[in-house]
Scaffold this motif. Structure first.
Motif, short mmCIF file in Angstrom:
data_model
loop_
_atom_site.label_atom_id
_atom_site.label_comp_id
_atom_site.label_asym_id
_atom_site.label_seq_id
_atom_site.Cartn_x
_atom_site.Cartn_y
_atom_site.Cartn_z
N GLY A 94 0.74 -1.35 0.11
CA GLY A 94 0.03 0.10 0.05
C GLY A 94 0.99 1.34 0.17
N ARG A 113 2.16 1.99 -3.66
CA ARG A 113 0.80 2.19 -4.26
C ARG A 113 0.80 3.58 -4.13
N GLU A 114 0.59 4.02 -2.72
CA GLU A 114 0.15 5.47 -2.35
C GLU A 114 1.33 6.30 -2.69
N SER A 115 2.91 5.95 -2.70
CA SER A 115 3.65 6.93 -3.15
C SER A 115 3.73 7.17 -4.67
N LYS A 141 -1.69 6.54 -6.15
CA LYS A 141 -2.76 5.70 -6.58
C LYS A 141 -3.94 5.74 -5.75
N GLY A 176 -4.54 2.76 -1.57
CA GLY A 176 -3.10 2.98 -1.25
C GLY A 176 -2.72 2.17 0.32
N THR A 215 -3.50 -1.61 -10.26
CA THR A 215 -4.05 -1.41 -8.95
C THR A 215 -4.75 -2.61 -8.40
#
Length: 165
Positions: free
Chosen positions: A42, A45-47, A50, A53, A114
């Motif tokens: 997560g 993905r957050e970085s 998206k 995250g 994602t």
């Protein structure tokens, strides 16, 4: 037996699903590890900006592990466990489908990475719930390589749309 004693006994019986220190430790470790591994994906993905995250990935991994642990805390695979896993996979498939956005052009589809990441996160949670922690850790490492390292090695062609999850 007084009413108060009946209430206390009933409440104690309701919370006795984990009845020994070994099983309690196993459940705590598995749920914590599932949340941590989901969190690692997560964070990646957050970085990347998206929508799904840190919290989403943690909850998917934790939920998948919880479904498996609730069915059988020992991690024994049987027909009932197989049905639980099938339900988790189908449920997360619907969750992942909600992250996929398609525009007018077939070449411009977003969210596939994602969706696949959420699906993998659920699989990692299932693996942890089943007691296959090393498999889940290896999958996390391979996912990080896939999500973070491979894009650095493969430069997109100029002017081409890329699916960036």
């Amino acid at each position: 037996m007084s009413t108060w004693e009946v209430v206390v006994t009933t409440v104690a019986a309701e919370f006795s699903d984990i009845n020994d220190v070994e099983q309690t430790t196993r459940v705590c470790l598995r749920l914590t590890l599932a949340a941590i591994l989901g969190g690692i994906l997560g964070i990646e993905r957050e970085s990347q900006g998206k929508a799904a995250g840190l919290r989403t990935h943690m909850l998917v991994a934790l939920g998948a592990a919880l479904f498996v642990l609730s069915a059988d805390p020992t991690g024994e695979v049987n027909d009932a466990m197989s049905r639980v896993i099938q339900g988790v996979v189908a449920g997360v498939g619907f969750l992942g489908a909600g992250t996929i956005l398609k525009s007018e052009s077939l070449a411009n589809v977003r969210g596939l990475t994602t969706a696949a990441g959420l699906w993998l996160t659920a699989a990692m949670g299932v693996a942890v719930g089943l007691g296959q922690e090393i498999v889940a850790i290896l999958a996390t490492v391979l996912a990080l390589i896939t999500l973070h390292v491979l894009p650095l090695l493969i430069e997109p062609k100029t002017g081409e749309e890329t699916e960036d999850g």
